[in-house]
Every structure is written in structure tokens, then in C-alpha cells.
Design a protein around this motif. Structure first.
Motif, PDB file in Angstrom:
ATOM      1  N   ALA A   1      -3.845   5.566  10.145  1.00  0.00           N
ATOM      2  CA  ALA A   1      -5.131   5.348  10.130  1.00  0.00           C
ATOM      3  C   ALA A   1      -5.874   4.669   8.977  1.00  0.00           C
ATOM      4  CB  ALA A   1      -6.199   6.554  10.764  1.00  0.00           C
ATOM      5  N   ASP A   2      -5.451   5.388   7.464  1.00  0.00           N
ATOM      6  CA  ASP A   2      -6.108   4.896   6.287  1.00  0.00           C
ATOM      7  C   ASP A   2      -5.568   3.433   6.226  1.00  0.00           C
ATOM      8  OD1 ASP A   2      -7.170   7.214   5.954  1.00  0.00           O
ATOM      9  OD2 ASP A   2      -5.549   8.233   5.167  1.00  0.00           O
ATOM     10  N   ILE A   3      -4.210   3.219   6.341  1.00  0.00           N
ATOM     11  CA  ILE A   3      -3.730   1.810   6.034  1.00  0.00           C
ATOM     12  C   ILE A   3      -4.285   0.850   7.114  1.00  0.00           C
ATOM     13  CG2 ILE A   3      -1.501   0.600   6.229  1.00  0.00           C
ATOM     14  CD1 ILE A   3      -0.060   3.092   5.534  1.00  0.00           C
ATOM     15  N   LEU A   4      -4.421   1.079   8.355  1.00  0.00           N
ATOM     16  CA  LEU A   4      -5.040   0.067   9.191  1.00  0.00           C
ATOM     17  C   LEU A   4      -6.444  -0.192   8.839  1.00  0.00           C
ATOM     18  CD1 LEU A   4      -3.504   1.377  12.594  1.00  0.00           C
ATOM     19  CD2 LEU A   4      -2.719  -0.516  11.160  1.00  0.00           C
ATOM     20  N   LYS A   5      -7.270   0.513   8.147  1.00  0.00           N
ATOM     21  CA  LYS A   5      -8.497   0.569   7.910  1.00  0.00           C
ATOM     22  C   LYS A   5      -8.558  -0.308   6.733  1.00  0.00           C
ATOM     23  CE  LYS A   5     -10.661   5.097   9.606  1.00  0.00           C
ATOM     24  NZ  LYS A   5     -11.224   6.168   9.125  1.00  0.00           N
ATOM     25  N   PHE A   6      -7.441  -0.671   5.996  1.00  0.00           N
ATOM     26  CA  PHE A   6      -7.673  -1.267   4.680  1.00  0.00           C
ATOM     27  C   PHE A   6      -7.991  -2.874   5.156  1.00  0.00           C
ATOM     28  CE2 PHE A   6      -6.412  -3.443   0.790  1.00  0.00           C
ATOM     29  CZ  PHE A   6      -6.712  -2.638  -0.272  1.00  0.00           C
ATOM     30  N   PRO A   7      -8.844  -3.697   4.338  1.00  0.00           N
ATOM     31  CA  PRO A   7      -9.079  -4.924   4.645  1.00  0.00           C
ATOM     32  C   PRO A   7      -7.965  -5.657   4.659  1.00  0.00           C
ATOM     33  CG  PRO A   7     -10.894  -4.066   3.054  1.00  0.00           C
ATOM     34  CD  PRO A   7      -9.745  -3.019   3.302  1.00  0.00           C
ATOM     35  N   GLY A   8      -7.671  -6.638   5.539  1.00  0.00           N
ATOM     36  CA  GLY A   8      -6.613  -7.481   5.416  1.00  0.00           C
ATOM     37  C   GLY A   8      -5.547  -7.084   6.103  1.00  0.00           C
TER      38      GLY A   8
ATOM     39  N   GLU B   1      -1.021  14.438  -9.519  1.00  0.00           N
ATOM     40  CA  GLU B   1      -0.724  15.547  -8.532  1.00  0.00           C
ATOM     41  C   GLU B   1      -1.949  15.718  -7.640  1.00  0.00           C
ATOM     42  OE1 GLU B   1       0.299  19.199 -10.565  1.00  0.00           O
ATOM     43  OE2 GLU B   1       1.975  18.485 -11.210  1.00  0.00           O
ATOM     44  N   GLY B   2      -1.578  16.176  -6.436  1.00  0.00           N
ATOM     45  CA  GLY B   2      -2.980  16.235  -5.674  1.00  0.00           C
ATOM     46  C   GLY B   2      -3.188  15.200  -4.648  1.00  0.00           C
ATOM     47  N   LEU B   3      -2.890  14.122  -5.156  1.00  0.00           N
ATOM     48  CA  LEU B   3      -3.176  12.803  -4.071  1.00  0.00           C
ATOM     49  C   LEU B   3      -2.368  13.062  -2.626  1.00  0.00           C
ATOM     50  CD1 LEU B   3      -2.818   9.649  -6.526  1.00  0.00           C
ATOM     51  CD2 LEU B   3      -5.056  11.024  -5.843  1.00  0.00           C
ATOM     52  N   ALA B   4      -3.557  12.796  -1.433  1.00  0.00           N
ATOM     53  CA  ALA B   4      -2.988  12.911  -0.386  1.00  0.00           C
ATOM     54  C   ALA B   4      -2.218  11.693   0.158  1.00  0.00           C
ATOM     55  CB  ALA B   4      -4.368  12.708   0.511  1.00  0.00           C
ATOM     56  N   LYS B   5      -1.292  11.756   1.088  1.00  0.00           N
ATOM     57  CA  LYS B   5      -0.390  10.846   1.469  1.00  0.00           C
ATOM     58  C   LYS B   5      -1.207   9.960   2.319  1.00  0.00           C
ATOM     59  CE  LYS B   5       3.928  10.079   3.943  1.00  0.00           C
ATOM     60  NZ  LYS B   5       5.225  10.821   4.574  1.00  0.00           N
ATOM     61  N   LEU B   6      -1.317   8.773   2.447  1.00  0.00           N
ATOM     62  CA  LEU B   6      -1.957   7.989   2.951  1.00  0.00           C
ATOM     63  C   LEU B   6      -1.574   7.870   4.754  1.00  0.00           C
ATOM     64  CD1 LEU B   6      -2.005   4.407   1.325  1.00  0.00           C
ATOM     65  CD2 LEU B   6      -4.159   5.969   1.708  1.00  0.00           C
TER      66      LEU B   6
ATOM     67  N   LEU C   1       0.859  -1.227   0.128  1.00  0.00           N
ATOM     68  CA  LEU C   1       0.014   0.094   0.032  1.00  0.00           C
ATOM     69  C   LEU C   1       0.791   1.374  -0.014  1.00  0.00           C
ATOM     70  CD1 LEU C   1      -2.758  -1.176   2.665  1.00  0.00           C
ATOM     71  CD2 LEU C   1      -3.149  -0.754   0.048  1.00  0.00           C
ATOM     72  N   ALA C   2       1.937   1.083   0.831  1.00  0.00           N
ATOM     73  CA  ALA C   2       2.912   2.357   0.928  1.00  0.00           C
ATOM     74  C   ALA C   2       3.380   2.758  -0.434  1.00  0.00           C
ATOM     75  CB  ALA C   2       3.997   2.202   2.153  1.00  0.00           C
ATOM     76  N   ALA C   3       3.940   1.724  -1.146  1.00  0.00           N
ATOM     77  CA  ALA C   3       4.519   1.934  -2.401  1.00  0.00           C
ATOM     78  C   ALA C   3       3.794   2.172  -3.457  1.00  0.00           C
ATOM     79  CB  ALA C   3       5.173   0.181  -2.822  1.00  0.00           C
ATOM     80  N   LEU C   4       2.324   1.854  -3.510  1.00  0.00           N
ATOM     81  CA  LEU C   4       1.406   2.201  -4.451  1.00  0.00           C
ATOM     82  C   LEU C   4       1.197   3.657  -4.225  1.00  0.00           C
ATOM     83  CD1 LEU C   4      -1.070  -0.899  -4.579  1.00  0.00           C
ATOM     84  CD2 LEU C   4       0.481   0.098  -6.546  1.00  0.00           C
ATOM     85  N   ASN C   5       1.027   4.090  -2.888  1.00  0.00           N
ATOM     86  CA  ASN C   5       0.758   5.497  -2.644  1.00  0.00           C
ATOM     87  C   ASN C   5       1.828   6.307  -3.104  1.00  0.00           C
ATOM     88  OD1 ASN C   5       0.948   7.736   0.100  1.00  0.00           O
ATOM     89  ND2 ASN C   5      -0.944   7.470  -1.476  1.00  0.00           N
ATOM     90  N   THR C   6       3.075   5.877  -2.807  1.00  0.00           N
ATOM     91  CA  THR C   6       4.321   6.867  -3.380  1.00  0.00           C
ATOM     92  C   THR C   6       4.320   6.983  -4.750  1.00  0.00           C
ATOM     93  OG1 THR C   6       5.628   5.862  -1.238  1.00  0.00           O
ATOM     94  CG2 THR C   6       6.741   6.981  -3.020  1.00  0.00           C
ATOM     95  N   GLN C   7       3.961   5.885  -5.474  1.00  0.00           N
ATOM     96  CA  GLN C   7       3.986   5.616  -7.120  1.00  0.00           C
ATOM     97  C   GLN C   7       2.976   6.655  -7.460  1.00  0.00           C
ATOM     98  OE1 GLN C   7       3.670   1.812  -8.531  1.00  0.00           O
ATOM     99  NE2 GLN C   7       3.081   2.494 -10.396  1.00  0.00           N
ATOM    100  N   TRP C   8       1.654   6.596  -6.789  1.00  0.00           N
ATOM    101  CA  TRP C   8       0.522   7.267  -7.561  1.00  0.00           C
ATOM    102  C   TRP C   8       0.875   8.709  -7.228  1.00  0.00           C
ATOM    103  CZ3 TRP C   8      -3.777   3.485  -6.012  1.00  0.00           C
ATOM    104  CH2 TRP C   8      -3.715   2.300  -6.619  1.00  0.00           C
ATOM    105  N   ARG C   9       1.436   9.211  -6.141  1.00  0.00           N
ATOM    106  CA  ARG C   9       1.599  10.600  -5.932  1.00  0.00           C
ATOM    107  C   ARG C   9       2.544  11.285  -6.768  1.00  0.00           C
ATOM    108  NH1 ARG C   9       3.740  11.613  -0.415  1.00  0.00           N
ATOM    109  NH2 ARG C   9       2.967  13.561  -0.834  1.00  0.00           N
ATOM    110  N   LYS C  10       3.377  10.358  -7.216  1.00  0.00           N
ATOM    111  CA  LYS C  10       4.429  10.954  -8.067  1.00  0.00           C
ATOM    112  C   LYS C  10       3.745  11.103  -9.586  1.00  0.00           C
ATOM    113  CE  LYS C  10       8.728   8.926  -6.247  1.00  0.00           C
ATOM    114  NZ  LYS C  10       9.831   8.008  -6.162  1.00  0.00           N
ATOM    115  N   GLN C  11       2.740  10.080  -9.918  1.00  0.00           N
ATOM    116  CA  GLN C  11       2.202  10.150 -11.125  1.00  0.00           C
ATOM    117  C   GLN C  11       1.008  11.104 -11.345  1.00  0.00           C
ATOM    118  OE1 GLN C  11       1.603   5.909 -11.844  1.00  0.00           O
ATOM    119  NE2 GLN C  11       1.366   6.217 -13.806  1.00  0.00           N
TER     120      GLN C  11
END
Length: 289
Positions: free
Chosen positions: A108-115, A100-105, A88-98
Motif C-alpha cells: 500500500a505504501d508503494i502504490l501510494k507513491f506518486p507515479g 535501525e528501526g525503519l519499517a519495511k514498506l 523504492l524497494a531497493a532504497l527501502n532495503t538499503q536504508w533499513r540496513k543503514q
């Protein structure tokens, strides 16, 4: 046993640090249509659960809803899925570079993710067994609920069959007198026109008289269909709803034919009363499996 297509049942249990709530409800449908609403991580059980439902229901639109909730316990020890967190962290970093305007996870956001979080004591096989156990318990109550509703439908139909037999028997007993009265009416009409009557006219009147006089076939078919419906609902085997629906159509056809041959108001009234009873049964037959 006669079963309705309408039913509801639920079951609940716990496994590890999770509480399982399972509901089954069904409504009328032409065929068996089973739908599941459950968490994605339980989808691997859907095929097996669907087979279990199919063993207990032949027709109806069946909806199975499974909800999972955490159990509040001070002793629960949570396990963190680090691989999923890293992904999740890697995807967030990749998408924020790709983009603009995406917020950093946030954490709490990560802990809410199923699994991401699960109980250490949680056993996947034990959890699956618990879900299947709850499904069997709910299906038992579900079948019993449909059977109880089926008994009510059976009583409703048998009462109307008895009423229909009463109408047919009463009309059959009265019909010779009605026929004699109709004959006298035709005879009087012919007597008035006897001086000018033509041979073709006489044949037409006679043919009309014979057509209206012959209702034995309608009485016989009505009694036969009534007996068949009673036999089916009294000793149901398998899915009987479609057969009963067909018999309702046949009963209605004979009642209409009887009404078209009416030689007196009593015949018309009997035809109307029969069709009312048939329609009442037909509405209930739509609920039968």
C-alpha cells in the motif's frame, strides 16, 4: 478598459483517468507576482503557463492552483511503473540496513507513491494540452471578473470626482464674499491699532492678507488634476494604478494647501471634505491594475 487587481476564476476538465481542477485568484500587489501550486509532475508546464498569465495581467499577486484527482471508472486500466517500484524497494532495503528501526514498506505504501500507478490510456501530451486549454478558459473568466470589478471602481472614482468639482466650484463662487469679509476684519483690526501701528506691522498684515487671498492657483491645480484623473479612468490604457496613485498625492497636496490658506470656516470645511473624498478614491486606486 479599467481592470481591478482582484479577481477569481476556475475551470475543470478530464483527461484519461484524471480530473483537473484549476483556480486563479489575485489580490493587490505593487508588481506582477505569479505563484503556482501544482503537483510536481506538472512543474514542466509552469514556465509556459506563467507566460500565459503575464499576457492577461500587468499587476497583482496572482495564485494559480492546479489539483489532479483520479476519476472513478470501472473501465480504467492501471499501469504499474515497475522501474520506480524496484527503485523504492531497493532504497527501502538499503536504508533499513543503514538505519535501525525503519519499517519495511508495504504494498500500500508503494502504490501510494506518486507515479507508481497511472492510466494506460493517459497521454502526457494530451494531458498538457488539456491543462493549457483549461488555463486559457480560466484566464478568460479571470480577465472578465477583473473588468467587472474595474467598472465598479471606475464608477466609484467618477462619482467622487464630480463631488470634488462641486465643492471647488461652490467655494470659488463664494470666495470673493469670504475675501471681502476677511478684508473688513483685517481693516477693523488695523483701525483699532492705527494710532500705534508700525510700518513693519502694516507690511506683515498686508503680506498675510495677500497670501491668503491668492488661491487661484490651488483652484486651477485641483481642477486640472480632477480632469486628468477623469481622463485616465474614462479611457484607461495599460497599467494606470501607479499614475492614479501619484495624482491622489497631488490632489491631497492641493487640498492641504487650500486648507492652510483658510480665511473662513467654509474654506476649512471644503478642505476637509475634499481630503475625505480623495482618501476614499485613494483606497480604491490601490485595487486598480
Amino acid at each position: 478598459m479599467l481592470h481591478s487587481m482582484t479577481g477569481f476564476a476556475n475551470a475543470a476538465g478530464e483527461c484519461g483517468a484524471k480530473r483537473i481542477n484549476l483556480d486563479i485568484r489575485s489580490v493587490n500587489h505593487r508588481y506582477l507576482d505569479v505563484q503556482f501550486k501544482m503537483p510536481d509532475d506538472l512543474r514542466y508546464l509552469e514556465s509556459a503557463l506563467r507566460e500565459r498569465v503575464a499576457k492577461h495581467a500587468l499587476r497583482g499577486k496572482v495564485e494559480c492552483r492546479i489539483q489532479i484527482q483520479p476519476v472513478e471508472s470501472g473501465e480504467a486500466v492501471l499501469k504499474l511503473n515497475r522501474e520506480l517500484v524496484d527503485e523504492l524497494a531497493a532504497l527501502n532495503t538499503q536504508w533499513r540496513k543503514q538505519y535501525e528501526g525503519l519499517a519495511k514498506l508495504s504494498v500500500a505504501d508503494i502504490l501510494k507513491f506518486p507515479g507508481v500507478l497511472s492510466s494506460k490510456s493517459e497521454d502526457e501530451e494530451a494531458f498538457a494540452r488539456e491543462v493549457e486549454k483549461l488555463m486559457e478558459a480560466a484566464l478568460g473568466d479571470f480577465v472578465a471578473a477583473r473588468a467587472r470589478e474595474g467598472r465598479k471602481l471606475q464608477e466609484h472614482i467618477l462619482e467622487r470626482l464630480e463631488a470634488m468639482e462641486g465643492i471647488v466650484d461652490a467655494l470659488a463662487e463664494l470666495f470673493p464674499h469670504l475675501l471681502q469679509a476677511y478684508l473688513e476684519k483685517v481693516r477693523a483690526r488695523l483701525a483699532e491699532a492705527v494710532e500705534n501701528i508700525e510700518e513693519d506691522r502694516l507690511k506683515q498684515e498686508f503680506a498675510l492678507y495677500m497670501q491668503k487671498a491668492d488661491v487661484d492657483e490651488e483652484f486651477s491645480r485641483l481642477r486640472s488634476h480632477i480632469a486628468e484623473v477623469r481622463r485616465i479612468v474614462s479611457e484607461p490604457k495599460g497599467s494606470i494604478g501607479k499614475r492614479l496613485d501619484f495624482l491622489m498625492q497631488e490632489l491631497n497636496r492641493e487640498a492641504n494647501t487650500l486648507g492652510s490658506k483658510a480665511i473662513a470656516a467654509e474654506c476649512t470645511q471644503a478642505s476637509v471634505e475634499l481630503k475625505v473624498l480623495i482618501e476614499q478614491m485613494r483606497e480604491q486606486v490601490q485595487n486598480i491594475e
